[in-house]
Design an enzyme around this catalytic site. Structure first.
Site, short mmCIF file in Angstrom:
data_model
loop_
_atom_site.label_atom_id
_atom_site.label_comp_id
_atom_site.label_asym_id
_atom_site.label_seq_id
_atom_site.Cartn_x
_atom_site.Cartn_y
_atom_site.Cartn_z
NE ARG A 276 4.35 2.49 -0.06
CZ ARG A 276 3.50 1.89 -0.90
NH1 ARG A 276 2.59 2.63 -1.55
NH2 ARG A 276 3.54 0.59 -1.09
CE LYS B 88 7.49 2.13 -2.02
NZ LYS B 88 8.28 1.02 -1.44
CG HIS C 257 6.51 3.12 7.01
ND1 HIS C 257 6.10 3.55 5.77
CD2 HIS C 257 6.72 1.78 6.89
CE1 HIS C 257 6.08 2.52 4.94
NE2 HIS C 257 6.44 1.44 5.59
NE ARG D 293 2.71 1.26 3.84
CZ ARG D 293 1.93 1.11 2.78
NH1 ARG D 293 0.87 1.90 2.64
NH2 ARG D 293 2.18 0.19 1.89
CG HIS E 7 2.14 -4.39 0.54
ND1 HIS E 7 1.87 -5.01 1.74
CD2 HIS E 7 2.88 -3.28 0.86
CE1 HIS E 7 2.39 -4.31 2.73
NE2 HIS E 7 3.01 -3.27 2.23
CE1 TYR F 157 2.18 -4.10 9.07
CE2 TYR F 157 1.76 -4.82 6.82
CZ TYR F 157 2.26 -3.89 7.72
OH TYR F 157 2.87 -2.76 7.24
#
Length: 292
Positions: free
Chosen positions: A149, A173, A238, A241, A264, A273
């Site tokens: 990210r 994150k 992004h 990504r 994730h 995806y």
């Protein structure tokens, strides 16, 4: 006052949950917008006295001001977390978000660049080998070669690179750490960049003054560079990504492995995806099957 209870919540996000500055800013923006709505429409009603009806009116207000359903749902998610926190801290007796449902949204497939387009990137740095050019080149390939990210790129430290093992340690994150393999071409580019770098900084990616790069700088760079090889309407970090994940899937990578590489929390976020991959399968079928 509303500002006091909001600051109490934001401090909780920062100290206890260790959320990123970007996440905290997002919560603050949503809560301040809701507070402003209460001030203008409901005589400065305190956040601790809000009912479900006021939240529904806010949703209508957002919609009437051309806010997309996806954005409305994100703002509702901020309120859910906020009021769940207030309930846990005994600041409210009931959660006004319990009867509130999210609004329907269209499923938006991630945009990505084709492999043929990404193959054009190496030509960008062939004519110039100075520090700034190699750095800009490295930014593109770190995003595409690792799927990290924007915030992860900016916070990347030189010490996070293990050149011997060919891996990169990324802090994602909520400070969740993951290890990403570095392709050999990217490792060579990193070594070239470090050799040319005239500054002694712990940060890997720095500007021409030796300071860490900032989001707008990276966004502008990516948009400019990708604009030379792609006609996509939206060109951002992004998108690279998304491109990373889509190309991995198209070339046979396991979905669970892609989930871990992207950082994730659950597989559902990665499964989007598969829709892009299905388009690739249809294309191959159309070209190869005699009855297609």
């Amino acid at each position: 006052m509303n500002s006091d209870v909001v600051n109490f919540f934001l401090e909780h996000l920062s100290v206890e949950r260790r959320c990123s500055p970007h996440t905290i800013t997002s919560y603050a923006t949503d809560l301040n917008q809701f507070s402003l709505f209460l001030k203008e429409q409901h005589d400065s009603l305190p956040l601790t006295q809000v009912s479900s009806s006021q939240i529904r009116l806010w949703m209508v207000h957002l919609s009437e001001n051309s806010i997309e359903n996806r954005s409305i749902n994100r703002k509702l998610a901020s309120l859910r977390t906020f009021y769940k926190f207030l309930l846990q801290k005994d600041r409210i007796q009931e959660n006004p978000l319990l009867p509130i449902r999210t609004v329907k949204t269209r499923k938006k497939l991630p945009q990505f660049l084709r492999e043929s387009e990404m193959a054009e990137i190496p030509r960008m740095a062939e004519t110039n080998q100075d520090f700034a050019t190699i750095r800009d080149h490295l930014i593109l390939y770190l995003l595409y070669g690792t799927g990290m990210r924007l915030a992860e790129l900016i916070s990347l430290q030189k010490s996070h690179i293990n050149q011997a093992q060919g891996t990169l340690r990324v802090l994602g994150k909520r400070n969740k750490e993951r290890i990403i393999p570095i392709p050999s071409f990217l490792l060579q580019l990193i070594q070239q960049y470090l050799t040319l770098c005239p500054f002694d900084s712990p940060h890997l990616i720095i500007d021409n003054k030796g300071k860490p790069v900032y989001p707008m700088m990276v966004q502008r760079l990516v948009k400019k560079q990708l604009g030379e090889i792609s006609t996509l309407e939206k060109l951002s970090p992004h998108v690279l990504r998304h491109t990373y994940a889509t190309h991995l899937l198209n070339n046979g990578a396991d979905l669970n492995a892609i989930k871990e590489l992207l950082g994730h929390a659950n597989l559902a976020a990665t499964q989007v995806y598969t829709h892009n991959s299905m388009e690739k399968i249809k294309e191959i079928y159309a070209q190869a099957h005699p009855k297609a």
